[in-house]
Design a protein around this motif. Structure first.
Motif, PDB file in Angstrom:
ATOM      1  N   ARG A  40       0.805  -1.223   0.000  1.00  0.00           N
ATOM      2  CA  ARG A  40       0.000   0.000   0.000  1.00  0.00           C
ATOM      3  C   ARG A  40       0.836   1.271   0.000  1.00  0.00           C
ATOM      4  N   SER A  41       2.027   1.227   0.626  1.00  0.00           N
ATOM      5  CA  SER A  41       2.797   2.456   0.815  1.00  0.00           C
ATOM      6  C   SER A  41       4.234   2.120   1.214  1.00  0.00           C
ATOM      7  N   HIS A  44       4.210   0.565   4.562  1.00  0.00           N
ATOM      8  CA  HIS A  44       3.839  -0.851   4.489  1.00  0.00           C
ATOM      9  C   HIS A  44       5.081  -1.692   4.195  1.00  0.00           C
ATOM     10  N   THR A  85       5.023  -0.591  -4.574  1.00  0.00           N
ATOM     11  CA  THR A  85       3.734   0.079  -4.529  1.00  0.00           C
ATOM     12  C   THR A  85       3.089  -0.173  -5.892  1.00  0.00           C
TER      13      THR A  85
END
Length: 105
Positions: A40-41, A44, A85
């Motif tokens: 997600r990021s 993450h 990502t």
């Protein structure tokens, strides 16, 4: 089930528990085994790497890239795990690169 396939299954299960999406495992039939997943990021990615290190699954020298670049590679039991990502995965078209290899569900 052979050891190599079992390792990939364990890695896939771990990544699923960590909420990594669109996980794919590739094998060129000889010696390269790759697992690709979307995170997600940057946070993450960092959280997953921290957990992997706490579990002592990998050593620091087995991690390439930094979470800020939104793509890291870590090597576990001879399997390279690529975490991206969505934007970086789409940008690099990594799945297209390995599409000629066997995709394992």
């Amino acid at each position: 089930m052979n050891h190599e396939k079992e390792d990939k299954l364990n890695i896939k299960n771990f990544l699923e528990e960590e909420k990594v999406s669109d996980i794919r495992a590739y094998n060129n039939g000889e010696w390269i085994n790759i697992v690709v997943g979307t995170v997600r990021s940057q946070r993450h990615i960092s959280g997953i790497l921290k957990k992997i290190k706490v579990l002592k699954i990998i050593k620091k020298e087995d991690v390439f890239g930094i979470p800020e670049n939104e793509w890291v590679i870590c090597s576990v039991e001879g399997i390279d795990i690529h975490l991206f990502t969505k934007e970086k995965r789409d940008y690099y078209g990594i799945d297209n690169l390995w599409e000629q290899w066997q995709y394992e569900q």
